[in-house]
Design a protein around this motif. Structure first.
Motif, mmCIF file in Angstrom:
data_model
loop_
_atom_site.group_PDB
_atom_site.id
_atom_site.type_symbol
_atom_site.label_atom_id
_atom_site.label_comp_id
_atom_site.label_asym_id
_atom_site.label_seq_id
_atom_site.Cartn_x
_atom_site.Cartn_y
_atom_site.Cartn_z
ATOM 1 N N THR A 271 12.312 -2.880 79.765
ATOM 2 C CA THR A 271 13.129 -2.297 78.691
ATOM 3 C C THR A 271 13.439 -3.378 77.658
ATOM 4 N N SER A 272 13.970 -2.944 76.518
ATOM 5 C CA SER A 272 14.203 -3.875 75.407
ATOM 6 C C SER A 272 15.229 -4.965 75.708
ATOM 7 N N GLY A 273 16.111 -4.718 76.670
ATOM 8 C CA GLY A 273 17.124 -5.725 76.990
ATOM 9 C C GLY A 273 18.286 -5.740 76.014
ATOM 10 N N THR A 274 18.623 -4.583 75.444
ATOM 11 C CA THR A 274 19.734 -4.508 74.500
ATOM 12 C C THR A 274 21.062 -4.722 75.223
ATOM 13 N N THR A 275 21.167 -4.185 76.421
ATOM 14 C CA THR A 275 22.445 -4.252 77.119
ATOM 15 C C THR A 275 22.496 -5.313 78.210
ATOM 16 N N GLY A 395 14.615 4.843 68.376
ATOM 17 C CA GLY A 395 15.078 3.503 68.744
ATOM 18 C C GLY A 395 16.568 3.336 68.703
ATOM 19 N N ASP A 419 14.089 13.271 64.585
ATOM 20 C CA ASP A 419 14.841 12.157 65.163
ATOM 21 C C ASP A 419 14.683 12.298 66.671
ATOM 22 N N THR A 420 13.920 11.399 67.267
ATOM 23 C CA THR A 420 13.493 11.566 68.653
ATOM 24 C C THR A 420 14.267 10.654 69.585
ATOM 25 N N GLN A 423 13.816 7.025 76.037
ATOM 26 C CA GLN A 423 13.994 5.661 76.531
ATOM 27 C C GLN A 423 12.709 5.197 77.228
ATOM 28 N N THR A 424 12.622 3.887 77.479
ATOM 29 C CA THR A 424 11.517 3.369 78.278
ATOM 30 C C THR A 424 11.456 4.171 79.583
ATOM 31 N N ASP A 508 23.888 6.513 77.460
ATOM 32 C CA ASP A 508 24.234 6.738 76.057
ATOM 33 C C ASP A 508 25.374 7.744 75.944
ATOM 34 N N ARG A 523 25.655 3.342 72.805
ATOM 35 C CA ARG A 523 25.700 2.990 74.230
ATOM 36 C C ARG A 523 27.080 3.228 74.823
ATOM 37 N N LYS A 624 16.840 -3.441 67.599
ATOM 38 C CA LYS A 624 18.111 -2.790 67.903
ATOM 39 C C LYS A 624 19.273 -3.778 67.805
#
Ligand code: ATP
Ligand code: MG
Length: 662
Positions: A271-275, A395, A419-420, A423-424, A508, A523, A624
């Motif tokens: 995953t993107s590692g945002t959190t 995103g 607007d989609t 998530q990974t 989310d 989030r 993000k």
């Protein structure tokens, strides 16, 4: 506020754009799909799997949920992902269709037909197999956006060897940990790629990642395949490193795909590692491909014979997996792949590409749209964008004002915007309008797709009424759902299935409007608690962005003695307003104007206690905003783990600016 809601509902958006009769008349998606899927969800997905994919052995079983939360979809069927993405189009007489228009950053181009792709993928599969890679072995792919990147992924899929793509912008350390996590046998990389007008080396990071380290297990990697892209000097480890071209040259152009069971692992992707620490998400074959193809066809209204599709995501993200590689190719689409940055050599590069290739479907991220807004609409105005007929966003939540700008400036006030939300972990789009069916609303992902069951619930897992806010959950398993976190089943159960037993917790916040449409609110980790009111980030940010002087905004909650938490906003101002705000009078003016604006738009409770004008916001490499780092700044803490940050100097810039006179 409704009694059992767990998130405040602040913003009311009344604009709505019904589909035009002309669009609706030709649309792939039909309103009846919702009823059909509601009547028999499993039959609906089985039908999609049969219609959209070619199976070697047909499946007889649709879903096995007996080992929940690990699903098995179409489990007794066999197929091959690369065969579905490439060979069957050639066999059906469509070998001459362009699969990929490639445009390098320096302006070099390449046109690849489905027949070309079949030869390349087969040769690559033979070459990779010759290096000892077998079905089930893992291969790490660390490449820029090149045709070879798509070929490498498909060649792995052809062999049944799960790929783990690592974004080319990641450091040697990030690469090292992902190689170790996957216990990869092979790494596929390039000497470098073109970035901002210059060659940027990649291979040195691979060399560093594979170096032995005291106290760590030796690497499992046996070989490194190296694509020559820039021709720059490259260090070489004899016996381990092999040029891609050399390996492919001697390889046969015919290759029999390895037929795998539907639940055979297709890939691992972090995953993107945002959190926080990225999670290695596992996806399998049959269900994943079914939903990637279904959503690509219906959410973007793909007409494979006539459309030119462009998804701007890097293959290092899930969007690049599902909507550059698998979805479009399974559907036989013609697409554009662009190697470089949007502002090289000029800020109109993307729009120049849309004009040049007559792109008709564009899929990008809110961060890119906000950047283009900041640069000014005179730039896209110089190009002919009339070929665009569907626009997508993914995103982050898209602020209503950015949505309106996208629609008007890029979409000529006619192309529907989808607007989609996904998530990974979900593997494919889950919540989105259907173009030609849904009347779209700026800023809302709106409705779960046919066959998807999503809801917004309160702390006790009760569905909130229309007008209420809470947590987004997915109540029924879906074909492209993750099958776990690689090597860590407990973390999988704990992260997604323990908050509300039996249903998937997405992490989310969301609300339902009066029509029952879903709005993503950011989030759950970022929710603020101000005097007992639970406020989400998205609506306050959208209110700030709707002020004419603001280009971008991020809000966080900072500990506050009287209110528990206080709203702190970080804003980037447009052009000359930034200079004005740097003066003492100007700064006071900006603060007052923006605080009043938020109070007027959504109410006094959401008024930021502090507004900090900053030159940049911290973002992940996928674009993000990382609010947890801003929270550290707002609470005067040392800034936490910033390894997934695109530009690590941004935090210094922000901290330095705040310590100064502003
Ligand atoms: P990590 O899970 O490691 O913190 P991440 O969540 O950013 O990273 P991704 O899987 O790339 O990793 O992103 C999925 C998230 O992106 C969603 O959970 C949601 O927060 C956000 N998102 C994606 N699309 C949308 C959308 N259309 N509207 C609102 N939010 C979106
Ligand atoms: Mg996530």
């Amino acid at each position: 506020m409704p009694e059992n809601s767990s998130l405040e509902n602040l913003l009311t958006e009344t604009r709505s754009f019904p589909p035009s009769p002309e669009f609706a008349a030709q649309a792939n998606a039909q309103a009846g799909m919702y009823d059909e899927a509601r009547a028999d969800r499993l039959a609906f997905w089985a039908k999609q799997a049969n219609e959209l994919l070619t199976w070697k052995t047909p499946f007889t079983q649709t879903l096995d949920w007996s080992d929940a939360p690990v699903a098995r979809w179409f489990a007794d069927g066999t197929l091959n992902a690369a065969y579905n993405a490439v060979d069957r189009h050639v066999e059906a007489g469509r070998g001459d269709r362009v699969a990929i228009h490639f445009e390098g950053e320096p302006g070099d181009t390449r046109t690849v037909t489905y027949a070309d792709l079949q030869r390349e993928v087969s040769r690559a599969a033979n070459a990779i197999a010759a290096l000892g890679v077998e079905s089930g072995d893992r291969v790490v792919i660390y490449l820029p956006m090149l045709v070879e990147s798509v070929v490498a992924m498909l060649a792995c899929a052809r062999l049944g060897a799960p790929h783990s793509v690592v974004f080319g912008g990641f450091s040697a350390d990030a690469l090292r940990s992902r190689i170790a996590d996957a216990e990869a046998k092979l790494v596929i990389t390039a000497d470098g790629g073109y970035r901002r007008g210059a060659p940027s080396a990649l291979k040195p990071a691979v060399d560093e990642a594979l170096e032995p380290r005291d106290g760590e297990a030796p690497t499992t990697v046996e070989h490194v395949l190296v694509v020559k892209r820039t021709g720059q000097d490259t260090a070489w480890t004899e016996g381990r490193d092999i040029w891609w071209d050399d390996a492919l040259e001697s390889a046969d152009v015919r290759h029999e795909p390895v037929w795998v069971e539907a639940e055979h692992p297709l890939y691992i992707l972090h995953t993107s590692g945002t959190t926080g620490k990225p999670k290695g998400i596992l996806h399998t074959t049959g269900g994943y491909l079914t939903q990637a193809a279904f959503t690509h066809k219906n959410v973007f209204d793909l007409k494979a014979e006539t459309d030119v599709y462009w998804c701007t995501a890097d293959i290092g993200w899930v969007t690049g997996h599902s909507y550059v590689v698998y979805g479009p190719l399974i559907n036989g689409a013609t697409q554009l792949i662009y190697e470089g940055t949007p502002d090289t050599p000029h800020r109109g590069r993307w729009w120049e590409l849309v004009e040049k290739y007559k792109v008709s479907i564009l899929y990008t991220a809110p961060t890119a749209i906000r950047t283009c807004m900041k640069w000014g609409e005179d730039i896209p105005a110089k190009f002919d964008l009339s070929s665009l007929r569907v626009l997508g966003s993914v995103g982050e939540p898209i602020n209503p004002e950015a949505w309106m700008w996208y629609r008007r400036v890029i979409g000529g006030d006619k192309a529907p915007i989808v607007d989609t939300w996904w998530q990974t972990e979900t593997g494919a789009i889950m919540i989105s309008p259907l173009p030609g069916v849904t009347a779209t609303k700026p800023g809302s992902a709106q409705v779960p797709l046919p066959g998807i069951v999503a809801d917004v619930v309160d702390d006790e897992a009760h569905s909130v009424p229309n007008g209420g806010g809470g947590y987004l959950v997915l109540s029924e398993p879906w074909p492209s759902m993750l099958r776990g976190i690689w090597g860590d089943l407990e973390r999988y159960k704990d992260t997604y299935w323990s908050r509300f037993p039996g249903i998937y917790f997405a992490g989310d916040g969301a609300k339902k409007d009066d029509d029952g449409d879903i709005w993503l609110l950011g989030r759950v980790d970022d929710v603020m608690n101000v005097s007992g009111h639970r406020l989400s980030t998205t609506e306050i940010e959208s209110a700030l962005v709707s002020h004419e002087i603001v280009a971008e905004a991020a809000v966080v909650g900072a500990a506050d003695e009287t209110t528990g938490q206080a709203v702190v906003a970080f804003v980037i101002l447009r052009g000359e307003h930034a200079d004005r705000a740097a003066t003492e009078d100007g700064s006071t003016e900006v603060q007052t104007a923006l605080r009043n604006h938020v109070a007027k738009e959504i109410g006094p409770i959401a008024k930021p206690r502090r507004i900090l004008v900053v030159p940049e916001l911290p973002k992940t490499r996928s674009g993000k905003i990382m609010r947890r780092l801003l929270r550290d700044v707002a609470e005067n803490r040392t800034v936490g783990d910033a390894t997934t940050l695109a530009d690590s100097s941004v935090m210094d810039l922000i901290s330095a600016g705040l310590a100064g006179p502003a």
